[in-house]
Design an enzyme around this catalytic site. Structure first.
Site, PDB file in Angstrom:
ATOM      1  N   HIS A  65      11.403  13.210  11.138  1.00  0.00           N
ATOM      2  CA  HIS A  65      10.065  12.679  10.884  1.00  0.00           C
ATOM      3  C   HIS A  65       9.041  13.481  11.696  1.00  0.00           C
ATOM      4  CE1 HIS A  65      11.833   9.145   8.828  1.00  0.00           C
ATOM      5  NE2 HIS A  65      12.879   9.622   9.477  1.00  0.00           N
ATOM      6  N   HIS A 105       6.406  13.662   3.799  1.00  0.00           N
ATOM      7  CA  HIS A 105       6.441  14.604   4.923  1.00  0.00           C
ATOM      8  C   HIS A 105       6.078  16.015   4.442  1.00  0.00           C
ATOM      9  CE1 HIS A 105       9.722  11.894   6.989  1.00  0.00           C
ATOM     10  NE2 HIS A 105       8.518  11.346   7.033  1.00  0.00           N
TER      11      HIS A 105
HETATM   12  C1  LIG Z   1       3.171   6.519   4.133  1.00  0.00           C
HETATM   13  C2  LIG Z   1       3.578   7.513   5.181  1.00  0.00           C
HETATM   14  C3  LIG Z   1       4.505   7.156   6.143  1.00  0.00           C
HETATM   15  C4  LIG Z   1       4.859   8.082   7.136  1.00  0.00           C
HETATM   16  N1  LIG Z   1       5.698   7.684   8.122  1.00  0.00           N
HETATM   17  C5  LIG Z   1       5.985   8.518   9.139  1.00  0.00           C
HETATM   18  C6  LIG Z   1       6.758   8.084  10.247  1.00  0.00           C
HETATM   19  O1  LIG Z   1       7.167   6.928  10.321  1.00  0.00           O
HETATM   20  N2  LIG Z   1       7.017   8.965  11.244  1.00  0.00           N
HETATM   21  C7  LIG Z   1       6.582  10.260  11.204  1.00  0.00           C
HETATM   22  O2  LIG Z   1       6.879  11.022  12.122  1.00  0.00           O
HETATM   23  N3  LIG Z   1       5.841  10.705  10.160  1.00  0.00           N
HETATM   24  C8  LIG Z   1       5.519   9.859   9.136  1.00  0.00           C
HETATM   25  N4  LIG Z   1       4.734  10.278   8.111  1.00  0.00           N
HETATM   26  C9  LIG Z   1       4.279  11.673   8.100  1.00  0.00           C
HETATM   27  C10 LIG Z   1       3.175  11.908   9.107  1.00  0.00           C
HETATM   28  O3  LIG Z   1       2.191  10.881   9.023  1.00  0.00           O
HETATM   29  C11 LIG Z   1       2.536  13.271   8.848  1.00  0.00           C
HETATM   30  O4  LIG Z   1       3.543  14.254   8.887  1.00  0.00           O
HETATM   31  C12 LIG Z   1       1.482  13.580   9.915  1.00  0.00           C
HETATM   32  O5  LIG Z   1       0.436  12.618   9.890  1.00  0.00           O
HETATM   33  C13 LIG Z   1       0.917  14.949   9.682  1.00  0.00           C
HETATM   34  O6  LIG Z   1      -0.092  15.173  10.641  1.00  0.00           O
HETATM   35  P1  LIG Z   1      -1.225  16.222  10.351  1.00  0.00           P
HETATM   36  O7  LIG Z   1      -2.067  16.264  11.555  1.00  0.00           O
HETATM   37  O8  LIG Z   1      -0.595  17.479   9.853  1.00  0.00           O
HETATM   38  O9  LIG Z   1      -2.040  15.660   9.111  1.00  0.00           O
HETATM   39  P2  LIG Z   1      -2.778  14.245   8.865  1.00  0.00           P
HETATM   40  O10 LIG Z   1      -2.230  13.197   9.781  1.00  0.00           O
HETATM   41  O11 LIG Z   1      -2.708  14.031   7.393  1.00  0.00           O
HETATM   42  O12 LIG Z   1      -4.266  14.547   9.311  1.00  0.00           O
HETATM   43  C14 LIG Z   1      -5.145  15.339   8.567  1.00  0.00           C
HETATM   44  C15 LIG Z   1      -6.504  14.655   8.572  1.00  0.00           C
HETATM   45  O13 LIG Z   1      -7.475  15.563   8.063  1.00  0.00           O
HETATM   46  C16 LIG Z   1      -8.351  14.852   7.208  1.00  0.00           C
HETATM   47  N5  LIG Z   1      -8.918  15.842   6.264  1.00  0.00           N
HETATM   48  C17 LIG Z   1      -8.291  16.567   5.313  1.00  0.00           C
HETATM   49  N6  LIG Z   1      -9.142  17.394   4.704  1.00  0.00           N
HETATM   50  C18 LIG Z   1     -10.359  17.212   5.286  1.00  0.00           C
HETATM   51  C19 LIG Z   1     -11.646  17.794   5.087  1.00  0.00           C
HETATM   52  N7  LIG Z   1     -11.870  18.755   4.184  1.00  0.00           N
HETATM   53  N8  LIG Z   1     -12.668  17.340   5.848  1.00  0.00           N
HETATM   54  C20 LIG Z   1     -12.484  16.374   6.796  1.00  0.00           C
HETATM   55  N9  LIG Z   1     -11.272  15.804   7.024  1.00  0.00           N
HETATM   56  C21 LIG Z   1     -10.219  16.226   6.286  1.00  0.00           C
HETATM   57  C22 LIG Z   1      -7.449  13.827   6.537  1.00  0.00           C
HETATM   58  O14 LIG Z   1      -8.216  12.771   6.018  1.00  0.00           O
HETATM   59  C23 LIG Z   1      -6.550  13.416   7.704  1.00  0.00           C
HETATM   60  O15 LIG Z   1      -7.146  12.379   8.443  1.00  0.00           O
HETATM   61  C24 LIG Z   1       4.329   9.387   7.116  1.00  0.00           C
HETATM   62  C25 LIG Z   1       3.394   9.733   6.143  1.00  0.00           C
HETATM   63  C26 LIG Z   1       3.008   8.796   5.201  1.00  0.00           C
HETATM   64  C27 LIG Z   1       1.965   9.193   4.196  1.00  0.00           C
END
Ligand SMILES: Cc1cc2nc3c(=O)[nH]c(=O)nc-3n(C[C@H](O)[C@H](O)[C@H](O)COP(=O)(O)OP(=O)(O)OC[C@H]3O[C@@H](n4cnc5c(N)ncnc54)[C@H](O)[C@@H]3O)c2cc1C
Length: 510
Positions: free
Chosen positions: A489, A446
């Site tokens: 989460h 997280h």
């Molecule tokens: C194994 C695991 C289990 C989890 N389980 C849960 C759960 O059950 N419940 C929950 O609430 N949270 C969970 N989480 C946490 C949750 O998934 C994250 O907090 C959430 O996805 C964050 O969202 P975000 O939009 O900030 O980033 P992300 O979902 O990481 O999205 C960012 C995206 O940007 C892309 N990216 C990055 N840099 C670049 C670039 N330079 N060019 C193009 N694309 C790029 C990445 O590939 C990614 O697809 C879990 C995380 C993991 C790893």
């Protein structure tokens, strides 16, 4: 890449954000976006009251069946005096124990932001292009007549040695690359700490020192596994390919059975200053919770043995439950810093786990709580404890009874019964538990706050409108802007923030 737990976190988390300078992000303001995003699907036997939930939103979630051993765990938590709830996602907050809601849709399949928002209708829109396997290398800037940088587009590529393309932005650039990718992209684009960027020969666009700092992750003590009696757990899903195939078939045909469920099925949210709970000998910790009714520790329960993050298999014929603990408001914070101007090089992620002794003490309490819970009926009747278990075994320290003392006889005593009295050692010392935490502690995946939101450009990277400080037409919307960690989460919070940000953007460009 997600455990599918749908959690709004604690309402006081957002009120605390507001107190930290994120004006407009308090719970009352965010609540309407949680409700807007949600499509709650009631399912028995565990179900939330639909009146506390949105039912017409994009992100489907529901309560799923849990393993019988998880029902037993809930009875044991109730016997410890912890209230059991079917719904962590209400205005009342998350203190208590209960089954997690899952991001699962009507077809019993995962509801992710991609399946929820990028429907075939949306993908057909002429004003949307989704480019997959494309790397955003950097943000492109022009200067306003006043001399401020203004984001005007991005540079992308699909491989290190491939061609580069520029994509123009007529209104603004919105970065959503997550708590690792967003600070990386900003630094590659010249936004960050000037000293750090100059070492990498990256021209400075704007000094914003908080970019890549304040990284917060939920540190966990590591998987604490308890041996279970045969037939009580769902280990067969891993150990018996025929029964696992049967479970898969059941889910494919009817959407039911173990495969319709989560792996992490039950959560227990507590406060470490709750004197009724068995945290062992008093260890004083600083209260870092979001408010007097918010939890500071979470424990999670999996109805089978998980070895090495699921990459290993327990020995054939061994059954267990896996428990985890999470410091919800860690005191240790770290950094995400690029080490190269090459976008294809990974940044160095240093969450600085356990740097602050408060986090270690919280986890010692958590381990002692879990050892006591395992020995509470009716859960204790489903488990099996063996005194001979040694350090390093998958069932250590689960087998170590925290309340028992061990008589250790020195060699001298064995030789002569007239020797001094044997010393008495507790079977499991805090030092033993700290060693376990340092050996097996892990991330809960997280990461947040590496481009944190706030009013002061010295301590934050974006303002409460999510605009990068002193840069025009550049917003960041993802978990990197969380002003502080959340008590749970983060996924549902990211979605609610995005819904609120969508309204802000619409208003700005109206
Ligand atoms: C194994 C695991 C289990 C989890 N389980 C849960 C759960 O059950 N419940 C929950 O609430 N949270 C969970 N989480 C946490 C949750 O998934 C994250 O907090 C959430 O996805 C964050 O969202 P975000 O939009 O900030 O980033 P992300 O979902 O990481 O999205 C960012 C995206 O940007 C892309 N990216 C990055 N840099 C670049 C670039 N330079 N060019 C193009 N694309 C790029 C990445 O590939 C990614 O697809 C879990 C995380 C993991 C790893």
């Amino acid at each position: 890449m997600n455990a599918m737990i749908y959690h709004r976190c604690d309402p006081s988390d957002f009120d605390a954000w507001e107190r930290q300078g994120a004006v407009g992000w308090g719970y009352e303001s965010l609540r309407k976006y949680f409700l807007k995003a949600e499509k709650y699907i009631p399912r028995q036997p565990h179900s939330a009251d639909p009146k506390n939930h949105g039912t017409n939103g994009m992100v489907a979630h529901s309560h799923v069946p849990i393993a019988p051993i998880c029902e037993t765990i809930l009875q044991a938590t109730e016997n410890l005096g912890i209230p059991v709830t079917d719904d962590f996602n209400t205005c009342e907050g998350t203190i208590g124990a209960g089954p997690f809601a899952a991001a699962v849709d009507e077809k019993h399949e995962r509801s992710s932001t991609a399946t929820a928002y990028l429907t075939s209708d949306v993908l057909r829109r002429p004003n949307l292009t989704v480019a997959v396997t494309v790397m955003t290398e950097r943000i492109l800037f022009a200067q306003t007549p006043e001399g401020a940088p203004r984001a005007v587009g991005i540079q992308v590529s699909s491989r290190r040695s491939g061609p580069r393309f520029a994509v123009g932005a007529s209104k603004e650039v919105i970065v959503c690359a997550g708590a690792i990718g967003s600070p990386q992209l900003l630094q590659l684009s010249g936004i960050g700490d000037s000293e750090h960027l100059s070492k990498l020969n990256i021209p400075l666009v704007r000094e914003v020192p908080a970019v890549g700092r304040n990284l917060l992750d939920h540190v966990s003590a590591g998987a604490l596994i308890f041996r279970a009696r045969a037939g009580r757990t769902w280990d067969y899903l891993v150990q018996n390919p025929f029964r696992a195939a049967g479970a898969l078939l059941k889910w494919l045909m009817f959407g039911t059975g173990p495969m319709a469920s989560l792996a992490t099925q039950v959560g227990i949210f507590v406060r470490t200053d709750d004197e009724r709970l068995p945290f062992g000998a008093p260890l004083s910790v600083v209260d870092r919770s979001s408010g007097p009714r918010a939890p500071d520790l979470e424990m999670v329960m999996v109805p089978f043995a998980v070895i090495n993050h699921g990459l290993g298999y327990p020995p054939w014929g061994t059954y267990g439950i896996t428990t985890g603990s999470i410091v919800l408001k860690p005191a240790s914070s770290g950094t995400v810093l690029i080490m190269s101007a090459d976008p294809y090089e990974h940044p160095v992620i240093d969450a600085n786990y356990l740097a602050d002794e408060n986090d270690v003490k919280m986890l010692v309490k958590a381990v002692r709580f879990l050892l006591a819970l395992a020995r509470t009926p009716p859960l204790s009747d489903a488990l099996e404890f063996r005194e001979s278990t040694k350090k390093g075994d998958m069932f250590w320290p689960g087998d170590a009874d925290p309340d028992k003392v061990r008589m250790r006889r020195s060699r001298a005593i064995t030789k002569s019964l007239n020797g001094p009295l044997p010393t008495i050692h507790p079977q499991l010392t805090d030092e033993d538990i700290k060693e376990f935490i340092r050996d097996y502690g892990q991330s809960s995946w997280h990461p947040t706050s590496s481009v944190r939101m706030g009013a002061d450009p010295k301590t934050s990277a974006v303002d409460p409108q999510l605009r990068v400080h002193r840069v025009k037409a550049l917003r960041v919307i993802d978990s990197s802007v969380f002003p502080d960690q959340v008590s749970g989460h983060p996924c549902a919070v990211v979605v609610a923030m995005a819904e609120k940000a969508a309204d802000m953007i619409r208003q700005d460009h109206a």
